[in-house]
Design an enzyme around this catalytic site. Structure first.
Site, short mmCIF file in Angstrom:
data_model
loop_
_atom_site.label_atom_id
_atom_site.label_comp_id
_atom_site.label_asym_id
_atom_site.label_seq_id
_atom_site.Cartn_x
_atom_site.Cartn_y
_atom_site.Cartn_z
N LYS A 112 -11.53 -5.19 -3.66
CA LYS A 112 -12.54 -4.18 -3.97
C LYS A 112 -11.91 -2.86 -4.39
CE LYS A 112 -14.15 -3.76 0.90
NZ LYS A 112 -13.05 -3.96 1.70
N LYS A 155 0.82 -1.22 0.00
CA LYS A 155 0.00 0.00 0.00
C LYS A 155 0.85 1.26 0.00
CE LYS A 155 -4.44 -1.76 1.02
NZ LYS A 155 -5.65 -1.89 1.78
N LYS A 197 -4.91 -11.19 -5.47
CA LYS A 197 -6.25 -11.44 -4.90
C LYS A 197 -7.32 -10.51 -5.46
CE LYS A 197 -6.77 -8.47 -0.94
NZ LYS A 197 -7.50 -8.23 0.26
P1 ATP Z 1 -9.21 -4.40 -0.32
O1 ATP Z 1 -9.86 -5.16 -1.40
O2 ATP Z 1 -9.55 -2.96 -0.35
O3 ATP Z 1 -7.75 -4.72 -0.18
P2 ATP Z 1 -10.24 -6.35 1.34
O4 ATP Z 1 -11.39 -6.75 0.49
O5 ATP Z 1 -9.06 -7.22 1.44
O6 ATP Z 1 -9.85 -4.87 1.01
P3 ATP Z 1 -11.97 -6.48 3.54
O7 ATP Z 1 -13.14 -6.29 2.68
O8 ATP Z 1 -11.90 -5.73 4.80
O9 ATP Z 1 -10.65 -6.13 2.80
O10 ATP Z 1 -11.80 -8.02 3.80
C1 ATP Z 1 -12.79 -8.71 4.47
C2 ATP Z 1 -12.39 -10.13 4.66
O11 ATP Z 1 -12.40 -10.81 3.42
C3 ATP Z 1 -10.99 -10.32 5.23
O12 ATP Z 1 -11.04 -11.37 6.15
C4 ATP Z 1 -10.17 -10.71 4.03
O13 ATP Z 1 -9.11 -11.55 4.42
C5 ATP Z 1 -11.18 -11.45 3.19
N1 ATP Z 1 -10.87 -11.34 1.77
C6 ATP Z 1 -10.81 -10.19 1.06
N2 ATP Z 1 -10.50 -10.44 -0.23
C7 ATP Z 1 -10.37 -11.79 -0.32
C8 ATP Z 1 -10.08 -12.67 -1.40
N3 ATP Z 1 -9.84 -12.24 -2.61
N4 ATP Z 1 -10.05 -13.99 -1.15
C9 ATP Z 1 -10.31 -14.45 0.08
N5 ATP Z 1 -10.61 -13.68 1.15
C10 ATP Z 1 -10.62 -12.37 0.96
#
Ligand code: ATP
Ligand code: LTN
Length: 328
Positions: free
Chosen positions: A198, A113, A195
């Site tokens: 969002k 980041k 990954k």
């Molecule tokens: P950003 O996409 O902005 O980096 P994020 O989606 O990782 O944010 P959160 O939405 O806060 O962050 O994540 C919520 C939960 O979903 C966390 O436990 C994270 O580990 C899980 N998560 C997020 N993206 C994935 C993914 N692609 N695969 C599996 N688990 C995920």
């Protein structure tokens, strides 16, 4: 014996994705019978990246509505908004004084980041994992269900808790990760080596939970695969493997059985089938989320009741910690 505690957090930085659903939220719903579960919309974490205030307020409510729609029942779980429980910030400060710069510098998410957000590499971004440790340790959490990407942060929480305990005695429970084996890391559809996120700029990479069926199917049709035509899980086939693991989690079928189901089929049919399965899964949740978000007073009530319960639980640990470090 009293129930063990589960804690997890989700950032209100936008619409949740298929990654957050399959990697985290989907596993939360069935835990409430066995555990005391706290699920927190972490708006304080999200201001480590500059937010528009009205958007953040709206996104926080949207996220709360999504969680309820995705079967996180507020009467069975403690569902709340982080900034409504000041103990998180208070404990975070104390834990900051038990966390080393070196440890924080090694965090992959910070490194990534701080490159992506080079113009705003603020101290909050750096100490983000400390606030996360405070979230978890405040509730004497036993298990933390997160996606694979948060494992390193959880490890840090364990280290900080252990260090604190070494000085002051057994104050914090040392939390364990609770990471699903399938769906732990859903990858982007366009870039299957990183990954699904969002905050990704290429919208075709991400399935947002609010995407209508035709958009979902279109995104899956465009998903990056490879040039041969074998539908199987292999490290050199990240795109196909990702689609198979999505399908496997959604249908509750093993990866091996999914491979069998698609044996001899072309990629076109495969991608459409996975896309349709995702669209079918999401449609009822989308309707429910829309219904909940429209019910303003209900949402406000859920947030207030959740925060009141969380404040009560948090107060116990915080009092012990403050006393331990020598506050009045
Ligand atoms: P950003 O996409 O902005 O980096 P994020 O989606 O990782 O944010 P959160 O939405 O806060 O962050 O994540 C919520 C939960 O979903 C966390 O436990 C994270 O580990 C899980 N998560 C997020 N993206 C994935 C993914 N692609 N695969 C599996 N688990 C995920
Ligand atoms: N950092 C996490 C969100 C998060 C969290 C937590 C998860 C904040 N506090 C406590 C588990 C436990 C993320 O970005 N997904």
């Amino acid at each position: 014996m009293s129930k063990q505690t589960i804690f997890s957090g989700i950032q209100p930085t936008g619409i949740p994705t298929l990654g957050s659903l399959l990697g985290a939220i989907k596993h939360w719903e069935r835990l409430s019978t066995e555990y005391t579960c706290l699920y927190c919309v972490v708006d304080m974490h999200s201001i480590t990246v500059r937010q528009n205030p009205e958007e953040l307020r709206a996104n926080t409510r949207q996220m709360l509505a999504w969680l309820i729609a995705l079967d996180i029942d507020p009467s069975q779980n403690i569902l709340y908004i982080q900034s409504q429980v000041p103990a998180h910030a208070e404990l975070s400060w104390i834990l900051n004084c038990f966390t080393y710069m070196g440890e924080l510098s090694r965090m992959t998410q910070f490194k990534e980041k701080s490159i992506k957000k080079a113009e705003n590499t603020n101290a909050g971004l750096f100490t983000y994992p400390v606030l996360m440790a405070a979230d978890i340790l405040l509730y004497q959490t036993n298990l933390v269900p997160v996606g694979d990407d948060q494992k390193q942060h959880l490890e840090l929480s364990r280290d900080v808790a252990g260090r604190f305990n070494k000085v002051y005695g057994d104050i914090f429970k040392i939390p364990e990760p609770y990471i699903a084996t399938v769906g732990a890391r859903i990858m982007g559809l366009q870039n299957p080596t990183s990954k699904m996120s969002k905050s990704e700029e290429n919208i075709n990479d991400t399935i947002f939970l609010s995407d209508p069926p035709n958009v979902i199917i279109k995104k899956f049709k465009k998903a990056v695969t490879d040039s041969d035509n074998q539908i199987c899980v292999l490290p050199e086939k990240p795109g196909v493997s990702n689609l198979l693991s999505i399908y496997s989690v959604i249908t509750g079928t093993t990866l091996a059985d999914c491979e069998k189901e698609f044996e001899g089929q072309g990629y076109g049919h495969f991608k459409t089938t996975v896309g349709e399965a995702v669209a079918d899964l999401l449609l009822p949740y989308q309707k429910e989320q829309a219904r909940i978000i429209a019910d303003t007073s209900y949402l406000t009530k859920v947030a207030e009741e959740g925060a009141a319960k969380a404040r009560e639980l948090a107060a116990t640990t915080l009092a012990i910690v403050k006393n331990a470090v020598g506050f009045q």
